[in-house]
Design an enzyme around this catalytic site. Structure first.
Site, PDB file in Angstrom:
ATOM      1  N   ASP A   1     -35.769  10.121  51.181  1.00 57.91           N
ATOM      2  CA  ASP A   1     -35.268   9.051  50.315  1.00 57.91           C
ATOM      3  C   ASP A   1     -36.402   8.466  49.487  1.00 57.91           C
ATOM      4  O   ASP A   1     -37.285   7.782  50.020  1.00 57.91           O
ATOM      5  CB  ASP A   1     -34.631   7.957  51.169  1.00 57.91           C
ATOM      6  CG  ASP A   1     -33.994   6.862  50.328  1.00 57.91           C
ATOM      7  OD1 ASP A   1     -33.659   7.130  49.168  1.00 57.91           O
ATOM      8  OD2 ASP A   1     -33.834   5.743  50.848  1.00 57.91           O
TER       9      ASP A   1
ATOM     10  N   ASP B   1     -34.693   9.650  40.093  1.00 60.26           N
ATOM     11  CA  ASP B   1     -34.283   9.583  41.501  1.00 60.26           C
ATOM     12  C   ASP B   1     -33.732  10.910  41.982  1.00 60.26           C
ATOM     13  O   ASP B   1     -32.609  11.296  41.636  1.00 60.26           O
ATOM     14  CB  ASP B   1     -33.240   8.476  41.679  1.00 60.26           C
ATOM     15  CG  ASP B   1     -32.820   8.338  43.129  1.00 60.26           C
ATOM     16  OD1 ASP B   1     -33.642   8.621  44.015  1.00 60.26           O
ATOM     17  OD2 ASP B   1     -31.674   7.958  43.382  1.00 60.26           O
TER      18      ASP B   1
END
Length: 519
Positions: free
Chosen positions: A114, A323
């Protein structure tokens, strides 16, 4: 003479780059993960078939859930919470996973990756965790992954982290300076969190260019005793590996302790299997753009100055979060409207009828013998002038009766996000020392291209994309106060990247800068 220069260069570059440690990275729908998910023993619903409407809708639903976390991170400065998500993660909730080994003896954990958070944590001394220790669940994973529960007492190298440690952020909850440091992090919504205590133990690393060179790095991570919400629905069944910029993240610790450069790369294979490489600063001929840093909460945010769609150049400047944990790309107006309308005006195929199940607005009917080269291309011009060609701007949906392709960009009223669909085909470098994002077209399985310090032949002109050498006059110089200890602490090792030698003056100029940086 030229060979001598390359030999000396390799020594300098070894010092500049340090070691690189690589882990295999699995997309949540890679074939090994899908095989496990299809197992009835896993207790997890089988994922939809790749290429179906349900497949893309599920990924978009997951993106929608996680976008709330990113907004609160940036806008509110609070702990990743949007507070009103209703979509529940009923299968692996994060996009990419890898297996890490910690402790003595080493124990393996399949952790979610993440880039939007910082802490590394694993289930440990569980009061309430996902049921990864059940025999049925564990046997379903046995062929490809390891699921375990960390036991501090079972590792001879485990140490408690006390409240006087500089990385202890919840000292107000401490009973005393020598008591165990507690932690608590909330994700996605107020109902999804992990809490426990911080511990220190060894993380086992294998050097990328020498699989026999094993390294044990001491890292601080969360002993996750209590999980809630989606973590109990196996969103991250065996822990989470935060890749953010804060000091508590593993990339930051590896750099501070002299094991690697403060940088990592991610390479996304088209089959869902890729690589994450810690310490990788990329190559001289990669393109780069600087990060836009918010000092209170640094993220991987960049600037786009232009968008090219087919033959049309759109002058529109915006910032976006880069991202890798988001499946698709999300844009706010006016960028979204200008890009999609330009795409639509150049498409020659018939627009597909409206279908509420499809998460994309601009979709078109595709004949079986369609020429995909006629579909408008998409590329971005980044801050600093480097170009980012999007290799997969569309997705293809297959049904029993038809083929449909869609521009995989979604309108949002919130935050611009460049998602993984725009990154496929690249090795993307998150260089936290130079504070730049780097990228280069790359085959994730071509290890030699990544490791050769002294190529057996120069690149041909066709091999080298239009690019500038890293750090030469286009971006802010590295802050000398951020110099890492790895330059003086680690022995010389093979450089991590493939260097372009098509321009000798530029190459020598870089060596001078690198030498000054070392000193």
């Amino acid at each position: 003479m030229l060979s001598f220069v390359f030999i000396i260069a390799s020594l300098f570059l070894s010092l500049c780059h340090g070691h690189v440690y690589t882990f295999t990275m699995h997309h949540r729908h890679s074939e090994p993960v899908r095989k496990w998910s299809h197992s009835t023993a896993s207790g997890i619903p089988a994922p939809p078939e790749k290429g179906t409407v349900e497949y893309y809708a599920e990924l978009a639903d997951r993106d929608r859930l996680l976008r709330g976390r990113k907004l609160s991170q940036i806008d509110d400065g609070l702990a990743f919470s949007d507070g009103n998500s209703t979509f529940r993660i009923s299968s692996l909730g994060f996009l990419h996973y890898t297996t890490v080994q910690i402790g003595t003896p080493g124990v393996k954990f399949m952790v979610a990756l993440d880039t939007g958070s910082d802490l590394f944590w694993v289930p440990c001394d569980c009061t309430r965790c996902a049921a990864t220790d059940s025999s049925a669940f564990a046997s379903a994973f046995a062929s490809d992954f390891d699921l375990n529960v960390y036991n501090p007492n079972g590792s001879s190298t485990s140490k408690k982290v006390t409240c006087n440690n500089s990385l202890c952020m919840h000292r107000s909850q401490c009973l005393g300076t020598l008591s165990n440091c507690p932690y608590m992090v909330s994700y996605v919504s107020a109902e999804t969190s992990t809490s426990g205590i911080l511990v220190e133990d060894v993380l086992h690393l294998t050097q990328e260019d020498n699989h026999h060179d094993l390294v044990e790095a001491n890292v601080i991570f969360g002993c996750g005793q209590i999980q809630s919400g989606s973590f109990l629905d196996v969103a991250a069944p065996n822990g989470l590996f935060g890749l953010g910029m804060e000091k508590i993240s593993v990339p930051s610790m590896l750099s501070r302790e002299g094991f690697t450069a403060d940088s990592f790369s991610m390479c996304f294979g088209r089959d869902g299997i890729g690589r994450i490489s810690f310490g990788d600063k990329g190559s001289f001929d990669q393109d780069e753009t600087p990060f836009n840093l918010n000092p209170s909460h640094p993220t991987y945010n960049i600037t786009v100055t232009q968008v090219r769609v087919g033959t049309t150049l759109i002058d529109v400047e915006f910032t976006a979060l880069f991202d890798s944990g988001t499946s698709f790309t999300y844009l706010v107006d006016p960028t979204y409207t200008r890009l999609t309308e330009s795409f639509h005006s150049q498409v020659q195929d018939r627009r597909h009828r409206s279908d509420s199940r499809i998460p994309f607005e601009y979709c078109y009917d595709m004949s079986p013998d369609a020429n995909t080269s006629l579909i408008p291309s998409v590329s971005l011009t980044m801050g600093g002038g480097s170009h980012f060609a999007v290799y997969d701007p569309i997705i293809i949906i297959s049904t029993q009766s038809e083929l449909v392709y869609c521009l995989a960009v979604v309108k949002t009223a919130e935050l611009n996000i460049i998602g993984q669909n725009f990154m496929t085909g690249y090795r993307v470098v998150f260089d936290r020392e130079k504070l730049v994002l780097g990228w280069k077209k790359f085959d994730c399985y071509d290890i030699e291209d990544h490791n050769d310090a002294i190529p057996t032949r120069p690149h041909s002109h066709a091999d080298v994309p239009p690019a500038v050498a890293a750090g030469l006059g286009n971006y802010p110089a590295t802050d000398p106060t951020r110099k890492s200890k790895y330059n003086s602490q680690r022995s010389i090792a093979s450089p991590s990247s493939h260097y372009s030698h098509t321009s000798l003056p530029t190459f020598l100029e870089f060596l001078v800068l690198c030498f000054v940086y070392i000193l």
